[in-house]
Design a protein around this motif. Structure first.
Motif, PDB file in Angstrom:
ATOM      1  N   ARG A  50       5.459   3.339   0.685  1.00  0.00           N
ATOM      2  CA  ARG A  50       4.475   2.417   1.268  1.00  0.00           C
ATOM      3  C   ARG A  50       3.434   3.221   2.027  1.00  0.00           C
ATOM      4  NH1 ARG A  50       4.300  -2.871   3.917  1.00  0.00           N
ATOM      5  NH2 ARG A  50       3.300  -2.730   5.969  1.00  0.00           N
ATOM      6  N   THR A 110      -2.744  -6.709   1.649  1.00  0.00           N
ATOM      7  CA  THR A 110      -1.857  -5.867   0.840  1.00  0.00           C
ATOM      8  C   THR A 110      -2.429  -5.682  -0.559  1.00  0.00           C
ATOM      9  OG1 THR A 110       0.065  -6.696   2.054  1.00  0.00           O
ATOM     10  CG2 THR A 110       0.480  -5.536  -0.018  1.00  0.00           C
ATOM     11  N   ARG A 112      -1.273  -3.744  -4.113  1.00  0.00           N
ATOM     12  CA  ARG A 112      -0.224  -3.005  -4.824  1.00  0.00           C
ATOM     13  C   ARG A 112      -0.887  -2.117  -5.865  1.00  0.00           C
ATOM     14  NH1 ARG A 112       3.014  -7.144  -6.596  1.00  0.00           N
ATOM     15  NH2 ARG A 112       4.257  -7.085  -4.668  1.00  0.00           N
TER      16      ARG A 112
END
Length: 373
Positions: A50, A110, A112
């Motif tokens: 992360r 967020t 990805r």
């Protein structure tokens, strides 16, 4: 490849012959393994689980290391790609490595990142995929925090000598400050900003983020508009290291006379002077002859004189007749009487109209292209 005659210590299979390292170079520990065993524990890419990116919600700067950096990204996806690229580690034995990334916006904060890599190791083409979530954390950088809090370290005050600065002078002073800030920002200086500009009855005040900026701005203003500057430091606090911290006021005094003023010099019978420049020492044009005038060095930009008016006070009137090369007859714009006045070199005898200024010094021709600041 031919067999090296050695056997893999893990599985016992023969190991293919490989190029020996140069003399004095330590042999790679895994070089004794066969390809199958070697690739069992081999990772082409080392990717973090992360990544958290701290972004200023006001200016878009990114916090890297121990400082805020202006990255110039179009959006946070660009920032995420750059951060992932910086965080990934590719195995040193890999050659001809290439990679591609496909961002997936999960929510507002967020992203990805689907990453695909390929490269060649031991003459074998390898492919690997990794998914790295990037979390965007919105904060306020030090610069924006200071701006929001009204922080300032220097104050530039623009004032006139025995007069109020013109709106054009105030506007130009602010423009000069903005130009200097823009240059500093382009050079990567995140500490350069204007905290506030304030119009007052006496002139404009400009609050700046550093003392160096105050000095630079005041120097350029006086260089362009003339005048002088004095600085007045005030101790406000001490920093964490015990160093004294000062705020500095840079008090600018613009020249008494400026471009477009028409003045009468004391103890001088050469006639009024139209001021064309007040930088360094005063320069102008004699309205009686058209000759150039320049004050003496010791008089500077403010010689002893009285202001009669400005070019904006001039009025258009009719040319009655051109008497000779030194005199012209015009109509007085107030009484409409024909009056003979001095004919300066800049007077155009073919023009039927002319601009004149009537003052206590008399009636004088004013250049039609004269400009005021």
């Amino acid at each position: 490849m031919s067999q090296s005659g050695e056997f893999c210590p893990r599985c016992g299979d023969p190991v293919e012959e490989r190029e020996e390292p140069l003399p004095g170079t330590p042999r790679e520990r895994d070089a004794v393994l066969c390809d199958a065993c070697y690739f069992e524990d081999f990772d082409l890419v080392d990717a973090p689980e992360r990544i958290e990116v701290m972004v200023c919600a006001h200016c878009g700067a990114v916090y890297r290391g121990k400082r805020w950096v202006d990255v110039g990204a179009k959006d946070y996806t660009d920032v995420a790609i750059d951060e992932v690229q910086a965080a990934l580690g590719v195995h040193v034995k890999a050659q001809e490595v290439s990679w591609a990334v496909e961002p997936e916006q999960v929510d507002q904060n967020t992203i990805r990142m689907h990453c695909r890599f390929n490269g060649i190791v031991r003459d074998t083409f390898l492919e690997e995929e990794a998914v790295v979530p990037v979390h965007i954390s919105r904060q306020t950088c030090k610069q924006c925090g200071r701006k929001a809090g009204g922080y300032w370290a220097s104050l530039v005050q623009v004032r006139g000598t025995d007069r109020t600065p013109t709106p054009e002078e105030d506007a130009r002073a602010v423009e000069i400050a903005e130009d200097i800030i823009a240059d500093r920002e382009e050079a990567g200086d995140r500490n350069a900003f204007i905290t506030e500009t304030q119009e007052t009855d006496e002139g404009v005040n400009i609050k700046l983020s550093t003392n160096q900026l105050g000095q630079a701005v005041s120097s350029r203003i006086t260089r362009e508009l003339g005048g002088s500057v004095e600085n007045y430091p005030t101790l406000v606090t001490e920093d964490g290291d015990g160093n004294e911290v000062y705020r500095v006021t840079y008090a600018i005094r613009l020249p008494k006379f400026t471009q477009g003023d028409i003045i009468e010099l004391d103890d001088d019978d050469g006639g009024p002077v139209l001021v064309t420049s007040a930088r360094g020492n005063l320069k102008g044009t004699r309205l009686t002859t058209g000759e150039h005038y320049e004050s003496r060095f010791e008089e500077g930009e403010t010689p002893p004189a009285t202001k009669l008016g400005t070019v904006d006070d001039a009025e258009e009137t009719t040319v009655v007749t051109v008497e000779d090369e030194h005199a012209v007859q015009v109509l007085d714009p107030e009484t409409f009487e024909a009056k003979t006045i001095a004919r300066p070199d800049f007077f155009d005898p073919d023009e039927p109209m002319v601009n004149v200024l009537k003052s206590r010094a008399g009636l004088h021709v004013v250049p039609s292209d004269a400009e005021s600041r």
